[in-house]
Design a protein around this motif. Structure first.
Motif, short mmCIF file in Angstrom:
data_model
loop_
_atom_site.label_atom_id
_atom_site.label_comp_id
_atom_site.label_asym_id
_atom_site.label_seq_id
_atom_site.Cartn_x
_atom_site.Cartn_y
_atom_site.Cartn_z
N PRO A 1 0.60 -1.19 -0.35
CA PRO A 1 -0.05 -0.35 -0.17
C PRO A 1 0.93 1.47 -0.34
O PRO A 1 2.21 1.35 0.55
CB PRO A 1 -0.66 -0.18 1.40
N LEU A 2 0.15 2.45 -0.19
CA LEU A 2 0.78 3.41 -0.45
C LEU A 2 0.20 4.33 1.41
O LEU A 2 -0.65 4.01 1.25
CB LEU A 2 0.80 4.50 -1.63
N GLU A 3 1.83 4.72 1.95
CA GLU A 3 0.95 5.37 2.25
C GLU A 3 1.24 7.15 2.66
O GLU A 3 2.40 7.75 2.42
CB GLU A 3 2.02 4.60 3.84
N LEU A 4 0.97 7.85 3.45
CA LEU A 4 1.08 9.27 3.80
C LEU A 4 1.81 9.41 5.31
O LEU A 4 0.88 9.37 5.73
CB LEU A 4 -0.63 9.66 3.77
N VAL A 5 2.29 9.61 5.13
CA VAL A 5 3.03 10.17 6.06
C VAL A 5 3.86 11.11 6.98
O VAL A 5 4.31 11.97 5.83
CB VAL A 5 4.60 9.37 5.92
N TYR A 6 3.86 11.82 8.02
CA TYR A 6 2.90 13.22 7.96
C TYR A 6 4.36 13.14 9.34
O TYR A 6 4.52 11.95 10.72
CB TYR A 6 2.23 13.98 8.56
N PRO A 7 4.55 14.20 10.85
CA PRO A 7 5.72 14.43 11.15
C PRO A 7 4.84 13.66 13.28
O PRO A 7 3.34 14.19 12.72
CB PRO A 7 5.77 15.94 11.60
N ALA A 8 4.85 13.03 13.52
CA ALA A 8 3.86 12.61 15.03
C ALA A 8 3.56 14.12 15.73
O ALA A 8 4.40 14.57 15.91
CB ALA A 8 5.02 11.51 15.59
N LEU B 1 12.40 9.78 4.90
CA LEU B 1 11.66 9.84 6.05
C LEU B 1 12.16 10.89 7.32
O LEU B 1 11.18 11.31 8.05
CB LEU B 1 10.73 8.95 6.65
N GLN B 2 13.71 11.60 7.35
CA GLN B 2 14.18 11.46 8.56
C GLN B 2 13.99 13.02 8.09
O GLN B 2 13.42 13.93 9.04
CB GLN B 2 15.50 11.76 7.87
N PRO B 3 13.48 14.05 7.13
CA PRO B 3 12.70 15.19 6.78
C PRO B 3 11.76 15.51 8.03
O PRO B 3 10.80 16.26 8.17
CB PRO B 3 12.66 15.68 6.13
N VAL B 4 11.11 14.77 7.65
CA VAL B 4 9.56 14.33 8.15
C VAL B 4 9.74 14.05 9.48
O VAL B 4 8.78 14.93 10.30
CB VAL B 4 8.89 12.69 7.07
N ALA B 5 10.45 13.18 9.72
CA ALA B 5 10.53 12.72 11.23
C ALA B 5 11.31 14.44 12.26
O ALA B 5 10.76 14.53 12.94
CB ALA B 5 11.70 11.81 12.01
N LEU B 6 11.34 15.22 11.84
CA LEU B 6 11.93 16.51 11.96
C LEU B 6 11.10 17.51 11.77
O LEU B 6 10.73 18.69 12.42
CB LEU B 6 13.11 16.61 11.47
N GLY B 7 9.83 16.92 11.17
CA GLY B 7 8.44 17.98 11.49
C GLY B 7 8.42 19.40 10.27
O GLY B 7 8.21 20.20 10.32
N LEU B 8 9.88 18.70 9.36
CA LEU B 8 10.11 19.60 8.06
C LEU B 8 8.24 19.20 7.07
O LEU B 8 8.73 20.12 6.17
CB LEU B 8 11.37 19.42 7.23
N GLY B 9 8.10 18.10 7.01
CA GLY B 9 6.43 17.87 5.68
C GLY B 9 5.94 17.17 6.02
O GLY B 9 6.53 15.90 6.75
N PHE B 10 5.49 16.74 4.97
CA PHE B 10 4.67 15.51 4.99
C PHE B 10 5.16 14.64 3.53
O PHE B 10 5.86 15.42 2.24
CB PHE B 10 3.06 15.34 4.87
N THR B 11 5.13 12.87 2.97
CA THR B 11 5.39 12.47 2.19
C THR B 11 3.94 11.22 1.73
O THR B 11 3.67 11.46 2.65
CB THR B 11 6.82 11.78 2.14
N VAL B 12 4.31 10.94 1.02
CA VAL B 12 3.98 9.52 -0.12
C VAL B 12 5.00 8.57 -0.24
O VAL B 12 5.49 8.82 -1.14
CB VAL B 12 3.26 9.79 -0.81
N VAL B 13 4.43 7.66 0.31
CA VAL B 13 5.95 6.54 0.44
C VAL B 13 4.79 5.26 0.03
O VAL B 13 4.30 4.97 1.07
CB VAL B 13 6.68 6.22 1.09
N PRO B 14 5.12 4.23 -0.78
CA PRO B 14 5.30 2.39 -0.02
C PRO B 14 5.38 2.55 1.32
O PRO B 14 6.42 2.94 1.93
CB PRO B 14 6.01 1.59 -1.33
N ARG B 15 4.62 2.06 1.60
CA ARG B 15 4.43 0.73 3.01
C ARG B 15 5.70 0.09 3.85
O ARG B 15 6.43 0.81 4.41
CB ARG B 15 3.56 0.06 3.23
N TYR B 16 6.26 -0.44 2.73
CA TYR B 16 7.61 -0.66 3.41
C TYR B 16 8.66 -0.45 3.08
O TYR B 16 9.54 -0.17 3.80
CB TYR B 16 7.62 -1.66 2.34
#
Length: 297
Positions: free
Chosen positions: A162-169, A224-239
């Motif tokens: 699946p594709l996932e929208l990943v954003y900062p916690a 996903l490092q910039p996402v984890a830092l709160g810089l933005g969101f992305t869309v990536v495959p689940r794996y």
């Protein structure tokens, strides 16, 4: 080409020094062995064996015996190579997209540790390069997110991704404006993946191009490092998301209508996979299915 049965009779006579014992070794009649020697002599127009006791090979016979031994050695070498081809030891070339490759890499290293002599060459590549690498025979197995149409390739459905929208916690995404405020972390397939997924999450949205770009990386392992830092969101495959170490720093937006790609394992259709390739392929299937099952518990 010289008849191999004739040469085998000559070898047996040279080993045993007797037509009778040669026939016994070969499971033939003495008359058949004698006929093979006559056929060799007729074929080459020269005496092969002097019948005086003890039997003695002529110079022509010695050359033919040497030729027969070379053929036997070559056949033995071929048998060894064919047996090695079905061994669990040796090289396996695997080429995958970065997302599934990240999840598989550690488990494939564990397989190598537990299977002495197995060597896995693992390369990350986009889909077109994966397909070409298998067609070129530089890699035996590839993973694709689409089923290839080339008849030279065999494709096995191996997993779903699946594709996932990943954003900062800690961030809240309820509407399109939240995405605009956060911004998009892009990657080579980012806009295409985001367009597919966001059309399900936010029907009628104005498009990915309207979102501010807050970063870009062509390395899925770093994405996903910039996402984890709160810089933005992305869309990536689940794996790709599952392989990220800092899971507590990111979150996934749940979607009632997920976008799911099928993962296909590909290899050349002209011949079956050898034993070690099949071992690696089954390990890949198990790893990906285990990862998928962990999301449904």
């Amino acid at each position: 080409m010289t008849n191999l049965s004739w040469l085998q009779s000559l070898q047996a006579i040279a080993r045993t020094g007797s037509f009778t014992r040669a026939a016994e070794q070969l499971g033939l009649t003495q008359a058949a062995v004698s006929q093979h020697i006559r056929q060799l002599e007729d074929h080459y127009g020269s005496v092969v064996l002097r019948s005086a006791r003890p039997l003695a090979l002529t110079p022509t016979g010695q050359l033919l015996l040497s030729y027969a031994d070379e053929i036997t050695a070559a056949n033995d070498c071929l048998k060894q190579r064919l047996q090695a081809n079905d061994s669990l030891q040796g090289d396996v070339g695997l080429v995958t997209p970065g997302s599934s490759g990240l999840l598989l890499y550690a488990d494939l290293l564990a397989l190598q540790l537990n299977q002495p002599g197995l060597i896995i060459r693992h390369r990350f590549a986009p889909g077109a390069e994966v397909q070409q690498a298998v067609l070129d025979n530089s890699y035996q197995i590839g993973l694709l997110t689409f089923k290839p149409e080339d008849p030279r390739l065999q494709a096995e459905e191996i997993a779903e991704e699946p594709l996932e929208l990943v954003y900062p916690a800690g961030y809240q995404i309820r509407q399109w404006q939240d995405l605009q405020q956060l911004g998009f972390i892009n990657h080579p397939d980012g806009k295409a993946m985001a367009t597919r997924l966001l059309s399900r999450h936010f029907p009628g949205n104005p498009g990915v191009a309207t979102l501010p770009c807050k970063g870009y990386s062509n390395q899925v392992s770093l994405l996903l490092q910039p996402v984890a830092l709160g810089l933005g969101f992305t869309v990536v495959p689940r794996y790709a998301r599952q392989a990220f170490a800092a899971q507590d720093k990111i979150a996934v937006l749940q979607c009632g209508q997920p976008v799911i790609d099928t993962l296909w394992a590909i290899y050349r259709a002209e011949w079956p996979l050898n034993a070690r390739c099949r071992l690696v392929l089954e390990r890949i299937r198990r790893t990906l299915n285990t990862a998928a099952a962990s999301q449904t518990r």
